[in-house]
Design a protein around this motif. Structure first.
Motif, PDB file in Angstrom:
ATOM      1  N   TYR A   1     -11.151  12.030  -3.967  1.00  0.00           N
ATOM      2  CA  TYR A   1     -10.459  12.012  -2.687  1.00  0.00           C
ATOM      3  C   TYR A   1     -11.303  12.515  -1.516  1.00  0.00           C
TER       4      TYR A   1
ATOM      5  N   LYS B   1     -11.344   6.903  -5.028  1.00  0.00           N
ATOM      6  CA  LYS B   1     -10.188   6.045  -4.849  1.00  0.00           C
ATOM      7  C   LYS B   1     -10.506   4.820  -3.987  1.00  0.00           C
TER       8      LYS B   1
ATOM      9  N   THR C   1       0.828  -1.196   0.000  1.00  0.00           N
ATOM     10  CA  THR C   1       0.000   0.000   0.000  1.00  0.00           C
ATOM     11  C   THR C   1       0.866   1.251   0.000  1.00  0.00           C
ATOM     12  N   SER C   2       0.258   2.386   0.271  1.00  0.00           N
ATOM     13  CA  SER C   2       0.852   3.677  -0.032  1.00  0.00           C
ATOM     14  C   SER C   2       1.861   4.150   1.008  1.00  0.00           C
TER      15      SER C   2
ATOM     16  N   ASP D   1      -3.800   7.946   1.469  1.00  0.00           N
ATOM     17  CA  ASP D   1      -3.952   6.841   0.524  1.00  0.00           C
ATOM     18  C   ASP D   1      -3.947   5.496   1.238  1.00  0.00           C
TER      19      ASP D   1
ATOM     20  N   ARG E   1       1.704   7.491   1.620  1.00  0.00           N
ATOM     21  CA  ARG E   1       0.948   8.600   2.201  1.00  0.00           C
ATOM     22  C   ARG E   1      -0.112   8.089   3.169  1.00  0.00           C
TER      23      ARG E   1
ATOM     24  N   ASN F   1      -6.964   2.749   1.163  1.00  0.00           N
ATOM     25  CA  ASN F   1      -6.744   1.351   0.795  1.00  0.00           C
ATOM     26  C   ASN F   1      -7.085   0.372   1.909  1.00  0.00           C
TER      27      ASN F   1
ATOM     28  N   ARG G   1      -0.125  -0.225  -5.152  1.00  0.00           N
ATOM     29  CA  ARG G   1       0.761   0.788  -5.714  1.00  0.00           C
ATOM     30  C   ARG G   1       0.898   0.626  -7.219  1.00  0.00           C
TER      31      ARG G   1
END
Length: 319
Positions: A263, A111, A8-9, A14, A11, A18, A86
């Motif tokens: 977002y 997202k 995963t991210s 994000d 950030r 997720n 990712r």
């Protein structure tokens, strides 16, 4: 017993977005041993996930060498499932029975829904953050029961996403003062290290209200536990905004150059607001908006945010 690699991210926001897919996996395969690869900022929102066997912190390096480093740490294991949100090539370089890799499309969707599409999940699972019990205990000590709390995060990772802190102060005062929609509520300010200056206008406008400024003072999982207790959270487009939504707090996100359709805070108790200029006009007027040194939310007026907050409070009264 399944072995799952979940990538995963880096950030915070994000990674929270997720987290719904991760929650689906740990519920679908409760006996699985899960390895999570994420950035250092995202660690606090993932490190208490059920079934976690290993958490690998991926720090960005030039020329994408961080991917090589991750590959070296996971290549010796035979994985039952690799989920890569990712969209890297690493899943194809590992021994795995099943690979699910995010592929970007031009279809505009939130997202959360995009991440869920990797596993073909419809409806998409909502983001979820697992907290240690002591985080909630600390939050109860900071925000004892018997009172409503307005929690605000006037900062963000980048200046162009930040509504002026003085405007936050005006909104907070209007909501908690006598006659306001949250009259008498406790005011709590959250943010990361270095964000302290954004809390000052709020504290200055309510000098006698006992504003609790937690900016830069809490570990991120403790921030999540605090915002979970909010009757209302108001914040810029930021990781903390996504955390508030994932924790089930009524969440109002303030938007300017970023797209709330992609977002925005996710959930039934969430809402967004922006100024009359709109997204397309903002991006057209400021083509280099990612490098803009100051706020791009200056067209968003205080009365608009107050009204949006009142509507969200009314809508979530019985939820």
């Amino acid at each position: 017993m399944k072995r799952i690699l979940f990538i995963t991210s880096t950030r915070i926001g994000d990674a929270v977005i997720n987290s719904g897919v991760l929650d689906y996996l740990v519920r679908q395969y409760p006996e699985a041993r899960v390895t999570i690869a994420c950035g250092p900022l995202a660690q606090p929102v993932l490190e208490h996930s059920p079934g976690l066997e290993r958490l690998i912190i991926v720090r960005k390096k030039p020329l994408g060498l961080h991917w090589l480093g991750l590959w070296r740490r996971v290549v010796t294991r035979h994985w039952d499932l690799v989920v890569d949100l990712r969209g890297s090539a690493i899943a194809y370089l590992l021994r795995a029975r099943q690979r699910e890799v995010l592929k970007r499309t031009r279809v505009k969707m939130h997202k959360v829904r995009e991440a869920a599409g990797v596993m073909r999940l419809d409806p998409p699972p909502a983001p979820r953050i697992y907290l240690p019990a002591d985080a909630r205990e600390r939050a109860l000590q900071l925000l004892p029961p018997g009172r409503e709390y307005l929690v605000v995060c006037p900062s963000a990772s980048l200046p162009f996403k930040m509504w002026p802190a003085s405007n936050f102060a005006d909104v907070v005062k209007a909501l908690v003062s006598p006659g306001g929609a949250m009259a008498g509520a406790g005011v709590v300010i959250v943010g990361g290290p270095g964000d302290e200056e954004h809390a000052m206008p709020i504290k200055n406008i309510l000098p006698d209200a006992g504003v609790l400024d937690l900016t830069g003072k809490l570990y991120l999982s403790d921030v999540a536990a605090v915002v979970e207790r909010a009757r209302l959270f108001i914040g810029n487009d930021s990781g903390v905004m996504h955390i508030a939504a994932a924790m089930g707090a009524p969440t109002l996100g303030l938007f300017g150059p970023s797209d709330e359709m992609l977002y925005g805070p996710y959930g039934d108790k969430c809402a967004t607001v922006r100024g009359p200029r709109g997204l397309e006009a903002t991006l057209s007027e400021f083509p280099n908006w990612r490098q803009h040194p100051t706020s791009l939310l200056e067209d968003l007026r205080v009365p608009i945010v107050i009204k949006a907050a009142e509507k969200l409070l009314e809508r979530t009264e019985e939820i």
